[in-house]
Design a protein around this motif. Structure first.
Motif, short mmCIF file in Angstrom:
data_model
loop_
_atom_site.label_atom_id
_atom_site.label_comp_id
_atom_site.label_asym_id
_atom_site.label_seq_id
_atom_site.Cartn_x
_atom_site.Cartn_y
_atom_site.Cartn_z
N PRO A 91 0.81 -1.22 0.00
CA PRO A 91 0.00 0.00 0.00
C PRO A 91 0.84 1.27 0.00
O PRO A 91 0.44 2.29 -0.59
N GLN A 92 2.02 1.22 0.61
CA GLN A 92 2.89 2.39 0.60
C GLN A 92 3.44 2.65 -0.79
O GLN A 92 3.57 3.81 -1.22
N ARG A 93 3.74 1.58 -1.54
CA ARG A 93 4.23 1.75 -2.91
C ARG A 93 3.13 2.33 -3.81
O ARG A 93 3.39 3.19 -4.65
N ILE A 94 1.90 1.84 -3.60
CA ILE A 94 0.77 2.38 -4.40
C ILE A 94 0.56 3.85 -4.04
O ILE A 94 0.36 4.70 -4.92
N ALA A 95 0.63 4.16 -2.73
CA ALA A 95 0.46 5.56 -2.30
C ALA A 95 1.55 6.45 -2.88
O ALA A 95 1.30 7.60 -3.25
N HIS A 96 2.76 5.92 -2.95
CA HIS A 96 3.86 6.71 -3.53
C HIS A 96 3.57 7.03 -4.99
O HIS A 96 3.85 8.16 -5.46
N ALA A 97 3.03 6.05 -5.73
CA ALA A 97 2.67 6.30 -7.14
C ALA A 97 1.64 7.42 -7.25
O ALA A 97 1.69 8.25 -8.17
N VAL A 98 0.69 7.47 -6.30
CA VAL A 98 -0.32 8.54 -6.29
C VAL A 98 0.34 9.89 -5.98
O VAL A 98 0.04 10.91 -6.60
N GLN A 148 1.97 11.53 -8.89
CA GLN A 148 0.99 12.22 -9.73
C GLN A 148 0.58 13.56 -9.10
O GLN A 148 0.42 14.58 -9.80
N MET A 149 0.42 13.60 -7.79
CA MET A 149 0.06 14.84 -7.10
C MET A 149 1.14 15.91 -7.30
O MET A 149 0.84 17.09 -7.55
N GLU A 150 2.38 15.50 -7.18
CA GLU A 150 3.49 16.45 -7.33
C GLU A 150 3.55 16.99 -8.77
O GLU A 150 3.81 18.17 -8.99
N ARG A 151 3.28 16.12 -9.72
CA ARG A 151 3.26 16.58 -11.12
C ARG A 151 2.14 17.59 -11.35
O ARG A 151 2.25 18.48 -12.21
N ALA A 152 1.07 17.44 -10.59
CA ALA A 152 -0.08 18.36 -10.73
C ALA A 152 0.13 19.65 -9.94
O ALA A 152 -0.77 20.49 -9.89
N GLY A 153 1.26 19.81 -9.31
CA GLY A 153 1.56 21.05 -8.61
C GLY A 153 1.29 21.01 -7.12
O GLY A 153 1.48 22.02 -6.43
N GLU A 154 0.82 19.89 -6.57
CA GLU A 154 0.58 19.82 -5.14
C GLU A 154 1.88 19.49 -4.40
O GLU A 154 2.87 19.08 -5.01
N ALA A 155 1.86 19.66 -3.08
CA ALA A 155 3.05 19.39 -2.27
C ALA A 155 2.69 18.45 -1.12
O ALA A 155 2.65 18.85 0.05
N PRO A 156 2.37 17.19 -1.42
CA PRO A 156 1.97 16.24 -0.36
C PRO A 156 3.16 15.86 0.52
O PRO A 156 4.31 15.86 0.07
N ASP A 157 2.88 15.52 1.78
CA ASP A 157 3.93 15.07 2.69
C ASP A 157 3.66 13.63 3.13
O ASP A 157 2.78 12.96 2.59
N ASP A 158 4.41 13.18 4.13
CA ASP A 158 4.28 11.78 4.58
C ASP A 158 2.89 11.47 5.11
O ASP A 158 2.40 10.36 4.97
N ARG A 159 2.26 12.47 5.74
CA ARG A 159 0.92 12.23 6.27
C ARG A 159 -0.07 11.93 5.16
O ARG A 159 -0.97 11.09 5.31
N VAL A 160 0.10 12.62 4.01
CA VAL A 160 -0.78 12.37 2.87
C VAL A 160 -0.53 10.95 2.34
O VAL A 160 -1.47 10.22 2.02
N GLN A 161 0.76 10.55 2.26
CA GLN A 161 1.07 9.22 1.76
C GLN A 161 0.46 8.14 2.65
O GLN A 161 -0.11 7.16 2.17
#
Length: 654
Positions: free
Chosen positions: A320-327, A330-343
């Protein structure tokens, strides 16, 4: 020293009640370690050095006298009065000789009777006029009658034994030793030495002594406490793998296949078969946004985890962590700045959990083994190329069980479950493991022990001639391979300290049949012992033989085939002769033990009455195993052996 520990006042030295509890526990353990053992002398030897340790010999610094004992003792000023036998300065007590005095002018041995100092004996190692002699006190200590549990041998450790005892923690050692060579004592004293030399490390990682049965463990349990070591755990292999209740018994053929190392690969294949590649992608909803991981990307993640050959459970947690990393990518490419809590939040998303459950489902190790032994098709699929059709039929249950709780698990099944559990999650590794009577373990049992020392070392003790299981060890190289310690050093002990010459010579008549090529044990005891073979008419004559043996000082063991023990017990009771069960402590009042031949291994008695050798042999599945069981039974005697029989003796003993 004990009174000082008892008088410690910790009321004003701890910050809180938790610290106070911990400190008080440590003090209590210290007081236990300093317990007074009235019949165990604190010192047994003295070394007079020519020069001060570490000084330049040319300087002529005057040497010191050191008393050598079971534990360190200091006076009120903190100055040492007795040096621990494990300290480097004590080593010459065991190794020094006339040829190599190791800077020792005089070695003194003390003799004790019931805790009282009764004799001493001096060896002037640097005096050219004094010839090297065999120590009389050493012989007396070795030949002292056995009453009670196993004793330590710190006063009698021989140079070849001391070399094994003091070998380093980093390396594993395998000791091949015939009956009476002291291999068990060497293993226990090696634990005590390692705890002395590496106490902090082993306090963190732990130590374990593994024996063949509870009776054996009870017999040896006082050795380490007598040396001041209270924290070493003891267990059997069955204790280690007790994930299910064992209520059933396998026939030897099934146990042989289940104990084969090939079963490890069968289990690995069966477990990995639960993994499936994803058929479609996953969509993760976060607020007003939807993020999609396509099926080909999920497949890459799954294949990569499979290729890494991680533990099944660790890979399932990583997915699940690998799948979350793939998401997140995509978020970073869209301009968002997710952190570990989002993952972590994405990894816990219901859609992601559903994918993990489908692709990499949780597996219960007991249910996995249950299915393998119940479902012929499932077993055939994963045993292909490993087990032939006949072997598969041998391990399959005739009546498949419906649930884990309804199964009458056998001992070999519990080992399989332990293997499956390790494939799912890593088994905790200890700092050092001592494995005694190792020759009777199956390859799968060796693996069970080995994974409990993956980051530590092992001391393997055994005798190939005493293997009494259908799967008993054929070579130590093979055993060490299954343990995962192929680089272990194999040492052989051939000097017999426990079994007298006449007894070991008689028992060695069986060696050409049970272990051709193995070096016979040579007894170093001055007393040759006594062997008598006596034809008898029945149980009454066997009881009379026990009465005769009890006239001697020391313990007496009546060893018989398991099937004959009930009748012999009844005959002893009828004659008013009280007896103990194996492992129960002998005392001055209760010195006779009735021992089934299957439980005799590792035990010792001053005098042994061996009932009906042919029945001991016939009680095993095949003649070779029976002769090995007989060899074990014959070699339990420390002073005298009386063999009683009505049936003809095995031809090897005639």
């Amino acid at each position: 020293m004990r009174e000082d520990a008892e008088a410690l006042d910790i009321r004003d030295v701890t910050a809180n009640w938790v610290n106070a509890e911990v400190l008080q526990h440590q003090i209590d353990e210290r007081i236990k370690a300093l317990a007074d053992l009235s019949h165990t002398p604190l010192f047994f030897g003295r070394l007079d050095y020519l020069h001060a340790p570490g000084a330049d010999v040319a300087e002529g610094a005057e040497g010191e006298k050191f008393y050598i004992g079971r534990r360190h003792v200091h006076d009120v000023e903190g100055d040492p009065m007795v040096i621990d036998w494990r300290a480097p300065v004590s080593q010459p007590f065991y190794r020094a000789s006339k040829k190599n005095p190791m800077d020792v002018a005089l070695r003194r041995r003390f003799g004790y009777t019931g805790g009282d100092l009764t004799a001493y004996e001096d060896e002037h190692l640097t005096d050219p006029t004094e010839a090297e002699q065999t120590s009389k006190l050493l012989q007396q200590e070795i030949e002292r009658p056995r009453v009670g549990p196993m004793r330590d041998i710190v006063a009698t450790i021989q140079p070849e034994q001391d070399e094994i005892v003091r070998s380093g923690l980093a390396g594993s050692v395998c000791v091949q030793g015939g009956p009476g060579t002291g291999k068990t004592a060497v293993g226990l004293h090696r634990v005590a030495y390692l705890l002395y030399a590496h106490r902090e490390r082993l306090a963190r990682t732990g130590t374990l002594v593994i024996g063949p049965n509870a009776s054996f463990l009870h017999y040896i349990e006082q050795v380490l406490p007598a040396l001041g070591e209270l924290e070493v755990k003891q267990a059997t292999v069955d204790d280690l793998v007790a994930h299910v209740e064992v209520r059933g018994v396998d026939d030897p053929a099934a146990a042989l296949v289940k104990g084969d190392a090939r079963m490890a690969e069968v289990l690995r294949r069966a477990l990995r078969s639960h993994i499936t590649l994803p058929g479609e992608g996953v969509v993760v909803v976060r607020g007003s946004r939807r993020w999609r991981v396509p099926s080909y990307e999920l497949e890459e993640i799954v294949r990569e985890l499979m290729a890494r050959d991680m533990r099944y459970g660790a890979a399932r947690e990583a997915l699940p962590q690998r799948i979350a990393h793939a998401v997140l990518v995509q978020m970073e490419r869209a301009g968002e700045a997710p952190d570990d809590r989002v993952q972590n939040a994405v990894a816990r998303n219901a859609a992601v959990k559903a994918v993990v459950k489908e692709v990499w489902p949780a597996v219960d190790p007991a249910k996995l083994v249950l299915r393998l032994l119940s479902d012929g098709d499932f077993l055939a699929e994963h045993a292909e190329g490993l087990l032939d059709d006949e072997e598969q039929k041998t391990v399959l249950w005739a009546k498949p069980a419906r649930s884990v709780k309804s199964v009458k698990w056998a001992a070999a099944d519990a080992v399989l479950i332990d293997e499956a559990l390790d494939l799912i999650e890593r088994t905790h590794s200890l700092g050092h493991v001592v494995l005694d009577e190792a020759q009777d373990l199956s390859p799968m049992q060796y693996r069970a022990v080995g994974r409990r020392a993956t980051t530590g070392s092992v001391t393997v003790l055994g005798d190939l001639a005493q293997g009494t299981t259908p799967w008993s060890t054929r070579s130590w190289d093979e055993a060490l391979h299954h343990l995962g310690k192929a680089d272990a050093v194999v040492e052989e002990l051939t000097a017999g300290f426990r079994v007298p010459t006449d007894v070991i010579t008689y028992a060695s008549l069986l060696l050409p049949d049970i272990a051709p090529g193995l070096t016979p044990v040579e007894s170093v005891r001055e007393n040759p012992g006594a062997v008598e073979v006596r034809p008898v008419a029945g149980a009454g004559d066997v009881v009379a033989a026990c009465v005769e043996a009890l006239r001697n000082e020391g313990s007496v063991g009546l060893i018989a085939a398991d099937a004959r023990c009930e009748a012999l017990g009844a005959a002893l009771a009828e004659a008013g002769l009280a007896y103990l069960a194996p492992g129960e402590e002998t005392t001055a009042e209760a010195r006779l033990t009735l021992v089934p031949a299957s439980l005799a291994k590792g035990l010792e008695y001053d005098y042994v009455v061996l009932d009906e050798p042919a029945a001991v042999v016939d009680g095993e599945p095949d003649e070779r195993t029976g002769l090995r069981r007989l060899y074990v039974s014959l070699t339990r005697a420390v002073s005298g052996l009386l063999v009683t029989h009505t049936a003809p003796l095995p031809t090897q003993l005639t």
